[in-house]
Design a protein around this motif. Structure first.
Motif, mmCIF file in Angstrom:
data_model
loop_
_atom_site.group_PDB
_atom_site.id
_atom_site.type_symbol
_atom_site.label_atom_id
_atom_site.label_comp_id
_atom_site.label_asym_id
_atom_site.label_seq_id
_atom_site.Cartn_x
_atom_site.Cartn_y
_atom_site.Cartn_z
ATOM 1 N N GLY A 1 0.266 -1.198 0.472
ATOM 2 C CA GLY A 1 -0.050 -0.001 -0.346
ATOM 3 C C GLY A 1 0.953 1.398 0.166
ATOM 4 O O GLY A 1 2.175 1.698 -0.027
ATOM 5 N N SER A 2 0.533 2.467 -0.278
ATOM 6 C CA SER A 2 0.520 3.894 0.030
ATOM 7 C C SER A 2 1.573 4.406 1.192
ATOM 8 O O SER A 2 2.220 5.239 1.376
ATOM 9 C CB SER A 2 0.016 4.487 -0.847
ATOM 10 O OG SER A 2 -0.773 5.217 0.537
ATOM 11 N N SER A 3 1.506 3.351 2.507
ATOM 12 C CA SER A 3 1.836 3.979 3.654
ATOM 13 C C SER A 3 3.620 3.029 3.210
ATOM 14 O O SER A 3 3.428 1.577 3.699
ATOM 15 C CB SER A 3 1.747 3.635 4.363
ATOM 16 O OG SER A 3 0.721 2.091 5.574
ATOM 17 N N LEU A 4 4.106 3.094 4.045
ATOM 18 C CA LEU A 4 5.807 2.614 3.474
ATOM 19 C C LEU A 4 6.503 2.697 4.590
ATOM 20 O O LEU A 4 7.059 1.797 5.237
ATOM 21 C CB LEU A 4 6.480 4.157 2.869
ATOM 22 C CG LEU A 4 7.961 3.084 2.352
ATOM 23 C CD1 LEU A 4 7.797 1.622 1.602
ATOM 24 C CD2 LEU A 4 8.533 3.824 1.546
ATOM 25 N N GLN B 1 8.880 7.223 -7.628
ATOM 26 C CA GLN B 1 7.840 5.936 -7.120
ATOM 27 C C GLN B 1 7.856 4.353 -7.207
ATOM 28 O O GLN B 1 7.853 3.848 -6.860
ATOM 29 C CB GLN B 1 6.491 7.056 -7.473
ATOM 30 C CG GLN B 1 5.558 5.961 -6.958
ATOM 31 C CD GLN B 1 4.997 6.432 -5.863
ATOM 32 O OE1 GLN B 1 5.816 6.918 -4.853
ATOM 33 N NE2 GLN B 1 4.304 4.722 -4.684
ATOM 34 N N ARG C 1 9.316 4.000 -4.065
ATOM 35 C CA ARG C 1 8.519 4.273 -3.322
ATOM 36 C C ARG C 1 8.800 5.660 -3.290
ATOM 37 O O ARG C 1 8.310 6.196 -1.709
ATOM 38 C CB ARG C 1 8.176 3.129 -2.131
ATOM 39 C CG ARG C 1 8.556 1.856 -2.856
ATOM 40 C CD ARG C 1 7.005 1.846 -2.916
ATOM 41 N NE ARG C 1 6.078 1.248 -2.069
ATOM 42 C CZ ARG C 1 5.393 0.535 -1.169
ATOM 43 N NH1 ARG C 1 6.232 -0.441 -1.746
ATOM 44 N NH2 ARG C 1 4.145 1.561 -0.689
ATOM 45 N N ASP D 1 5.400 7.701 -1.995
ATOM 46 C CA ASP D 1 4.583 7.230 -0.756
ATOM 47 C C ASP D 1 5.336 7.966 1.044
ATOM 48 O O ASP D 1 4.943 8.049 1.820
ATOM 49 C CB ASP D 1 5.055 6.051 -0.148
ATOM 50 C CG ASP D 1 3.916 5.267 -2.186
ATOM 51 O OD1 ASP D 1 3.032 5.871 -2.821
ATOM 52 O OD2 ASP D 1 4.341 4.495 -1.865
ATOM 53 N N PHE D 2 7.112 7.737 0.834
ATOM 54 C CA PHE D 2 8.186 8.150 1.656
ATOM 55 C C PHE D 2 8.116 9.528 1.699
ATOM 56 O O PHE D 2 7.215 9.928 2.958
ATOM 57 C CB PHE D 2 9.291 8.366 0.870
ATOM 58 C CG PHE D 2 10.280 8.392 2.267
ATOM 59 C CD1 PHE D 2 9.945 7.118 3.311
ATOM 60 C CD2 PHE D 2 11.282 9.244 2.320
ATOM 61 C CE1 PHE D 2 10.699 7.699 4.692
ATOM 62 C CE2 PHE D 2 12.298 9.107 3.373
ATOM 63 C CZ PHE D 2 11.932 8.487 4.250
ATOM 64 N N GLU E 1 4.627 10.558 3.935
ATOM 65 C CA GLU E 1 4.167 9.905 5.844
ATOM 66 C C GLU E 1 4.700 10.980 6.817
ATOM 67 O O GLU E 1 5.620 11.954 6.124
ATOM 68 C CB GLU E 1 5.409 8.685 5.221
ATOM 69 C CG GLU E 1 5.378 7.552 4.787
ATOM 70 C CD GLU E 1 4.203 6.675 5.104
ATOM 71 O OE1 GLU E 1 3.634 6.960 6.541
ATOM 72 O OE2 GLU E 1 4.326 5.398 4.940
ATOM 73 N N TYR F 1 6.665 8.620 14.174
ATOM 74 C CA TYR F 1 7.390 6.888 13.918
ATOM 75 C C TYR F 1 8.971 7.123 14.296
ATOM 76 O O TYR F 1 9.585 8.477 14.903
ATOM 77 C CB TYR F 1 7.869 6.041 12.521
ATOM 78 C CG TYR F 1 6.161 5.766 11.606
ATOM 79 C CD1 TYR F 1 5.440 4.596 11.966
ATOM 80 C CD2 TYR F 1 5.721 6.592 10.932
ATOM 81 C CE1 TYR F 1 4.309 4.774 11.380
ATOM 82 C CE2 TYR F 1 4.760 6.837 10.115
ATOM 83 C CZ TYR F 1 4.388 4.980 10.565
ATOM 84 O OH TYR F 1 3.086 5.451 9.530
ATOM 85 N N ALA G 1 12.814 1.668 6.497
ATOM 86 C CA ALA G 1 11.738 2.332 5.126
ATOM 87 C C ALA G 1 12.615 3.122 3.757
ATOM 88 O O ALA G 1 12.723 3.135 3.447
ATOM 89 C CB ALA G 1 10.630 3.624 5.183
#
Lengths: 646, 225
Positions: free
Chosen positions: A348-351, B113, B117, B120-121, B124, B129, B137
């Motif tokens: 999914g889009s949460s990495l 992407q 990713r 996405d990163f 966030e 976190y 990640a």
């Protein structure tokens, strides 16, 4: 109306013929005036295809050579040029990719999605991915022109045949050539296509046929390990004579993505010049770099599942395999590193969070790859083979023993007598296997220093055990592109501009005939193997068998059992064997002949004898020749998936 | 009452009489007129707005003081044009600024992407976190970015000296390649400390796009069946 129509088509046919003829004339004229401009080598690999070419006009002592970057789709709508064309086809669902997203520079809509895009899309949808078509070509018991791939695809997916897949890869390369070099008609160039040394006559014929079907009528075949050696010779720029001597036996080990191919080439003296003789080839072993990546992924998966207590989904294993391949390369390239972290990211889009993390250590790598695939074994060991569990009829016959060194040991032991007929090669009396004195590596796997060193260590340990000198490694080969480059160079060599490897057929061939014994009730009739083509038959030669006459019934297909031997060198045409060990003779698919009933009565029995020829292309052709009027009929190899064999 | 017209929509005319011809002709004519009117309106509007644009640009270039005009967009077009005509002297050559091709930028984003990713990163909320999670990640992002850059760009450093060492710049050095900072006085040759060795792309290639490809979709939504 129908008459008119018939007339029209006739005219069209005539026109076509004319234009074809004039094209041929053009091509011939070009050939006559200046000869082909390029020698093109095509490596049709199990996982990657490469095209290389030598400029014949500019090459003299220095060979001018290049590898063609192949334009290919890498994702829907994106075209990029890469040196390697992944040998994969993706069969998309009609709703999957929108119109115009599959255009290539030379066509709006290609027939098949070939190359990087196929591998990328197929990674997530394996039921629509055609892979390893080449291995299917050499798979006994399968009709290669039947649409059977992808083997585990549902019925709804419109399948393709291994033959069609081979055609598609060649077609893509041909189209790319036409796009990039519109002035140099590929049909007028010298073209060499490589095949595994272990390919049987049927697989070679299919490859040649696929080449013909995309317009490469002039293409000839060359065995991959030979091609690798040619590439090494070319790379040495004339220095190769200082690295090999009369009496050397060169072992070529080619470990590619999907297959391992072995060949032995002896160096002899011919009027003061070095001569190269390909004396033996190995079996078709379906074992390669992909197996290594999978082995790593499954080991890491087991570790992850043990730690987390959860089972991994298919996509996670796939992502792990990718990560393992990269980690493997990093660990092999940098001996300082002890471990590489592996991360399987959330889809999914949460990495952040939700990703799985583990690591691959050097110890694991050594344990799994070095010990697992290249174990230190004595030369007397044979590959372990278990009886196949059922329900395997539709899969490829993957090697059961992953120990490449065991396969190698079995090969060298089996071929201990391969050089008996060559005066320049002296093997000690006590030798239990053929002692190679030089080794040439090919294939991406052996780029890893650790694996290459281990393989040399194992081979040398066998040699030391028999007090033979160590084998030396022939340096300076480009392991990824050597086969294509060597094939292009071979076209140059054929012009008489370099040393040529003497090869010929890599096996002797036999048909099964019922022996003239009184029938014993309840026992199948004894079968004898009749040699129809001896070992090492050269291109352009023919051997007939006039004394053994068969009666063929007109209009009815007649089948023969067909055998090959890679170790019986002494058999001449006409030799009958009534006994052989399982090691010596390998049964291939049956061959079939049907006498057309034109000019003869159906049911009539025609006495024929068999005749075997090796064509200039490098394929074996069998004919039945009528004893009455010398008429010839071709015997077909490709009659796989017969009722008996499956 | 037998003259009453009954309406039956399922009926189809079996003969094509004069009335039908007239009806069809009228429809075609009306449609034609409508299209013509719409076209003329469209063309007129285009022309006006282009003129206005030109006028505005020239004015901005010529006399930055009169920027106020820019705001009066409602002013009739003719007037603005008149004003421009009144400006004396030849207009100076307009500075040509290269337009960055948006497709290449979108393509690069798409690749980052896909492999790393990247989007996405960036999207966030890192503050939620711990460093360990972000680190895991970051490995994905780093590995993927490296792959994209290595595959599509060849990079070289501009200066080969180690960072922190003294370098001397002769007269006529390329000021685009070397940026001076700090106490910039006097004349070259300059001597200073190399802070950053610089990067230069020596070669690059991006995938070509098919005509119908929409590079704005940098990552399609994924639906597993």
């Amino acid at each position: 109306m129908s008459e008119l129509f018939g007339h029209d088509t006739n005219q069209d046919g005539a026109d076509n013929n004319q234009s074809l003829e004039s094209q041929n004339h053009d091509a011939e004229a070009q050939m006559d005036s200046e000869g082909p401009r390029y020698s093109v080598g095509i490596d049709l690999g199990t996982t990657h295809s490469v095209l290389s070419y030598v400029d014949l006009h500019q090459s003299d002592d220095d060979v001018v050579q290049d590898v063609m970057a192949v334009p290919q789709l890498i994702a829907p709508g994106e075209v990029e040029e890469r040196e390697q064309l992944p040998s994969f086809i993706y069969l998309p669902h009609e709703a999957e990719i929108s119109e115009g997203e599959t255009a290539l520079p030379w066509t709006d809509k290609p027939d098949f999605l070939v190359g990087e895009i196929a591998r990328n899309l197929g990674g997530k949808t394996p039921i629509r991915l055609v892979a390893s078509a080449k291995s299917w070509l050499c798979h006994a018991g399968v009709d290669c022109k039947q649409a059977i791939l992808p083997a585990d695809g549902p019925d709804e997916v419109e399948k393709v045949s291994p033959f069609q897949a081979t055609q598609a890869y060649l077609q893509h390369l041909v189209d790319a050539w036409v796009y990039k070099y519109p002035d140099a008609d590929l049909a007028a160039q010298d073209v060499t296509i490589t095949v595994p040394a272990s390919f049987d006559p049927a697989a070679r014929e299919l490859t040649a046929e696929a080449a013909r079907s995309v317009g490469l009528n002039q293409a000839i075949l060359l065995e991959e390990p030979q091609s690798a050696l040619y590439s090494w010779i070319e790379n040495s720029e004339g220095d190769w004579r200082n690295h090999v001597n009369v009496g050397d036996i060169i072992l070529v080990v080619d470990i590619g993505g999907g297959t391992t191919d072995l060949s032995l080439i002896a160096v002899t003296d011919q009027d003061g010049n070095l001569e190269l003789n390909r004396v033996a080839v190995g079996d078709h072993i379906l074992l390669g770099g992909d197996n290594m990546d999978l082995a790593l992924a499954y080991a890491v998966k087991a570790k992850l599942e043990k730690d987390s207590g959860k089972r991994l989904a298919a996509w996670q294993i796939q992502s792990l395999t990718h990560a393992c391949r990269d980690a493997k390369e990093q660990l092999f390239n940098d001996p300082e590193l002890d471990n590489i972290p592996l991360v399987v990211a959330n889809r999914g889009s949460s990495l952040i969070g939700g990703s799985l993390r583990t690591e691959l250590t050097r110890d694991e790598l050594n344990q799994i790859l070095v010990e697992g695939f290249l174990p230190e074994v004595p030369v007397s060991e044979k590959p372990i083979s278990r009886p196949r569990s059922g329900l395997r009829s539709q899969g490829l016959p993957y090697a059961q023993d992953a120990g490449i060194t065991r396969h190698l040991a079995a090969f060298l032991t089996k071929q201990v007598a391969a050089t008996d007929e060559l005066d320049d090669i002296k093997l000690p009396e006590h030798a239990s296997f053929l002692h190679p004195s030089a080794v040439l590596f090919n294939g991406g796997v052996l780029k890893a220093q650790v694996l290459a060193e281990r393989l040399m260590t194992v081979i040398n340990s066998w040699l030391q055990a028999e007090q033979a000198p160590d084998a030396r490694l022939l340096q300076g080969a480009d392991l990824d592109l050597a086969v294509a480059r060597g094939a292009a160079y071979y076209g140059f060599v054929r012009k008489g501009k370099g040393v040529r490897i003497k090869g010929g057929t890599a096996a002797s061939y036999y048909v099964g005939v019922e022996s003239a014994m009184p029938a014993v009730p309840g026992m199948p009739p004894e079968i004898e193997a009749l040699c129809i083509a001896p070992f090492g038959m050269e291109e352009g030669t023919e051997e007939a068998l006039p004394d053994d006459v068969f009666g063929l019934v007109v209009g009815e297909p007649v089948r023969f059992r067909f055998f090959a031997s890679k170790s019986r060198r002494e058999d001449k045409v006409g030799t009958r064997l009534d006994f052989w060990t399982e090691d010596e003779l390998e049964e291939l698919d049956e061959i079939e002949i049907t006498l057309p009933d034109e000019g003869r009565k159906a049911g009539e029995v025609v006495p024929v004898h068999l005749s075997a020829a090796v064509t200039e292309v490098g394929t074996l052709e069998l004919h039945a020749v009528s004893q009455q009027d010398g008429q010839r009929w071709k015997i077909e190899f490709d009659v796989r998936a017969g009722e008996e064999s499956s | 009452m037998n003259n009453v017209y009954s309406i039956d929509l399922s009926l189809r005319p079996t003969t094509f009489d004069l009335w039908h011809v007239c009806l069809a002709a009228t429809v075609v004519l009306l449609a034609f007129i409508l299209i013509a009117v719409l076209l003329s309106v469209l063309i007129g509007h285009r022309r006006c707005s282009r003129k206005a644009e030109q006028a505005r640009q020239q004015m901005v270039e010529n006399e930055p003081e009169t920027r106020v005009v820019e705001k009066i967009v409602e002013v009739p077009v003719e007037k603005i044009v008149e004003k421009v005509v009144e400006v004396p002297g030849p207009a100076p050559e307009p500075v040509v600024l290269k337009e960055a091709t948006p497709e290449a930028a979108l393509q690069l984003l798409g690749m980052l992407q896909k492999e790393a990713r990247f989007i996405d990163f960036i999207h966030e909320d890192v503050s939620q976190y711990g460093d360990a999670d972000v680190g895991v990640a970051a490995r994905v992002v780093h590995e993927g970015c490296k792959k994209v850059i290595d595959e599509h760009f060849s990079l070289a450093t501009i200066r080969q000296e180690t960072e922190g060492s003294k370098v001397t710049l002769a007269e006529g050095f390329n000021s685009a390649e070397i940026r001076l900072t700090g106490n910039i006085v006097g004349q070259p040759p300059f001597t200073g400390t190399l802070i950053h060795k610089g990067w230069r792309v020596t070669e690059f290639h991006l995938p070509k796009l098919t005509e119908k490809h929409d590079p704005k979709i940098i990552a399609p939504a994924e639906v597993e069946l």
